[in-house]
Enzyme design. Sequence first.
Site, PDB file in Angstrom:
ATOM      1  N   TYR A  80      42.199  40.293  54.781  1.00 48.39           N
ATOM      2  CA  TYR A  80      42.462  39.815  56.140  1.00 48.39           C
ATOM      3  C   TYR A  80      41.381  38.830  56.537  1.00 48.39           C
ATOM      4  CZ  TYR A  80      46.518  41.682  58.410  1.00 48.39           C
ATOM      5  OH  TYR A  80      47.809  41.889  58.797  1.00 48.39           O
TER       6      TYR A  80
ATOM      7  N   GLU B 237      41.698  36.636  59.748  1.00 46.77           N
ATOM      8  CA  GLU B 237      42.181  35.918  60.936  1.00 46.77           C
ATOM      9  C   GLU B 237      41.118  34.942  61.399  1.00 46.77           C
ATOM     10  OE1 GLU B 237      43.230  39.218  63.361  1.00 46.77           O
ATOM     11  OE2 GLU B 237      45.321  39.168  62.724  1.00 46.77           O
TER      12      GLU B 237
ATOM     13  N   ASP C 192      58.303  15.140  60.034  1.00 44.87           N
ATOM     14  CA  ASP C 192      58.505  16.378  59.268  1.00 44.87           C
ATOM     15  C   ASP C 192      58.927  15.953  57.866  1.00 44.87           C
ATOM     16  OD1 ASP C 192      59.549  18.585  57.988  1.00 44.87           O
ATOM     17  OD2 ASP C 192      60.740  19.284  59.686  1.00 44.87           O
TER      18      ASP C 192
ATOM     19  N   THR D 138      56.654  21.560  54.286  1.00 48.15           N
ATOM     20  CA  THR D 138      56.552  22.752  53.453  1.00 48.15           C
ATOM     21  C   THR D 138      55.775  22.344  52.205  1.00 48.15           C
ATOM     22  OG1 THR D 138      58.640  22.187  52.386  1.00 48.15           O
ATOM     23  CG2 THR D 138      58.733  23.749  54.218  1.00 48.15           C
TER      24      THR D 138
ATOM     25  N   LYS E 133      58.780  22.467  48.131  1.00 54.33           N
ATOM     26  CA  LYS E 133      59.975  21.705  47.735  1.00 54.33           C
ATOM     27  C   LYS E 133      59.540  20.641  46.717  1.00 54.33           C
ATOM     28  CE  LYS E 133      62.522  22.777  51.958  1.00 54.33           C
ATOM     29  NZ  LYS E 133      61.783  23.026  53.186  1.00 54.33           N
TER      30      LYS E 133
ATOM     31  N   ARG F 125      55.576  28.873  48.361  1.00 49.70           N
ATOM     32  CA  ARG F 125      56.284  28.896  49.640  1.00 49.70           C
ATOM     33  C   ARG F 125      55.252  28.807  50.745  1.00 49.70           C
ATOM     34  NH1 ARG F 125      62.035  29.656  49.175  1.00 49.70           N
ATOM     35  NH2 ARG F 125      61.871  29.734  51.422  1.00 49.70           N
TER      36      ARG F 125
HETATM   37  N1  DSN Z   1      66.248  25.530  54.044  1.00 49.44           N
HETATM   38  C1  DSN Z   1      65.642  24.244  53.825  1.00 49.44           C
HETATM   39  C2  DSN Z   1      66.554  23.331  53.090  1.00 49.44           C
HETATM   40  O1  DSN Z   1      67.298  23.793  52.256  1.00 49.44           O
HETATM   41  O2  DSN Z   1      66.531  22.141  53.323  1.00 49.44           O
HETATM   42  C3  DSN Z   1      65.147  23.644  55.063  1.00 49.44           C
HETATM   43  O3  DSN Z   1      64.459  24.581  55.789  1.00 49.44           O
END
Ligand code: DSN
Length: 432
Positions: A73, A75, A219, A245, A248, A254
Amino acid sequence: MAMQTRPARRTSETDDALGPKARAGLFAGDRELWSLLQRDRRRHNQTLNFIASENYASPAVLEALASHLNVKYAEGYPRARYYQGVEVVDDIETLAIERAKQLFGAEHANVQPHSGSTANMAAYYALLSLGDTILGMDLSHGGHLTHGSSASFSGQQFQFVSYHVTPGDETIDYDEVAQMAKEHRPKMIVAGASAYPRTIDFARFREIADSVGALFMADIAHIAGLVAAGVHPSPLPHADVVTTTTHKSLRGPRGGLILCRAAHARAIDRAVFPMLQGGPILGAVAARAVCFREAMQPDFKAYSEQVVKNARALAEGLVRGGLPLLSGGTDNHLLVVKLLDREYTGAQLATALERAGIITSKSTVPGETRSPRQTSGVRFGTPAMTTRGATVEQMRRVAELIVAVAEAPDNDAHLEEVRAEVRGIAESLEQI
Ligand code: DSN
């Protein structure tokens, strides 16, 4: 199924990225769950994953993610924590922050958001007041739930107005963005999308934001890897805040990431913790550090270029086979097949493709006439298959197979034939 406790042997099936302790733990301690993991791994290895938002992280990323850091932890932020025993995790988080800043050329980075949605929420909370007007991209034109959907906190807590793609070439209608900005005087303009296959002109968004005194947020959840590799223009010189994110096209764990100008650093950090989250997930913070370093290497640039080449080859093959695409093609890692004039839905085509071993996700499209559960589109992305080593030639053949499925999505015998060929291709690629 009874739990089996036979001691672990190092077989190829247990030789995974989690280290000897985890191998022994799962294989020996919970054979039922271990078997499910093996089943899912086989599913990946025998099929072709074209889900635009998924990717296969490296063993180094997975090792950091699953490490002993899970226990801790912490924080707060480095040198300002609410727990003791943090001297090493302070260094780990600082390393992740510094690498993120270096990779993207940012003044400030927050590496704690648990997801892209949380990152977006933090950015709105940090820089706006509830009820403020935000101009974002319409969901069925490629935007994201957190860009104003009434089903999301974004649409419920802020006054979103939406811009669209043009009816003609289906690229972002920048004139409409400018006109809506003038009319609605938003406090913030959001660029970025989940299903938009073309290059985004971030400089143009900045200009429009400046013309009405709005903040500009980008974004880049989908294109972060392409931005990091210099394969898509960066929003960093233009945006007040950039969210993304890390799992991807960036191929990390993640998680979420916020980059911003120094002037917004304090507000962003306070919005992530303590406003929205408690302790950071430190294995995921360490794994981000690993992925940022990987993304600085020359082979990541080559990988990202190949992602785009593969997407283009897939798009060209689909168009050649008579399938209409959103905006007619792609500049990035994804493409969207439009089925507005077909009798079957996006959901039905995605199901038929899955039966043929081709894994995708359905997507709403501009002019959508069906429900979000049915949709009139299917989205394809190439980051995951490129990680497994897929080539342009393979993409061309896969495009022919997709066209064949789309011509007869109910023909079970034919789907079986396609599945056999898909499995051959999948098994010839790098195994996860
Ligand atoms: N779920 C993601 C996507 O597939 O684009 C976006 O959050």
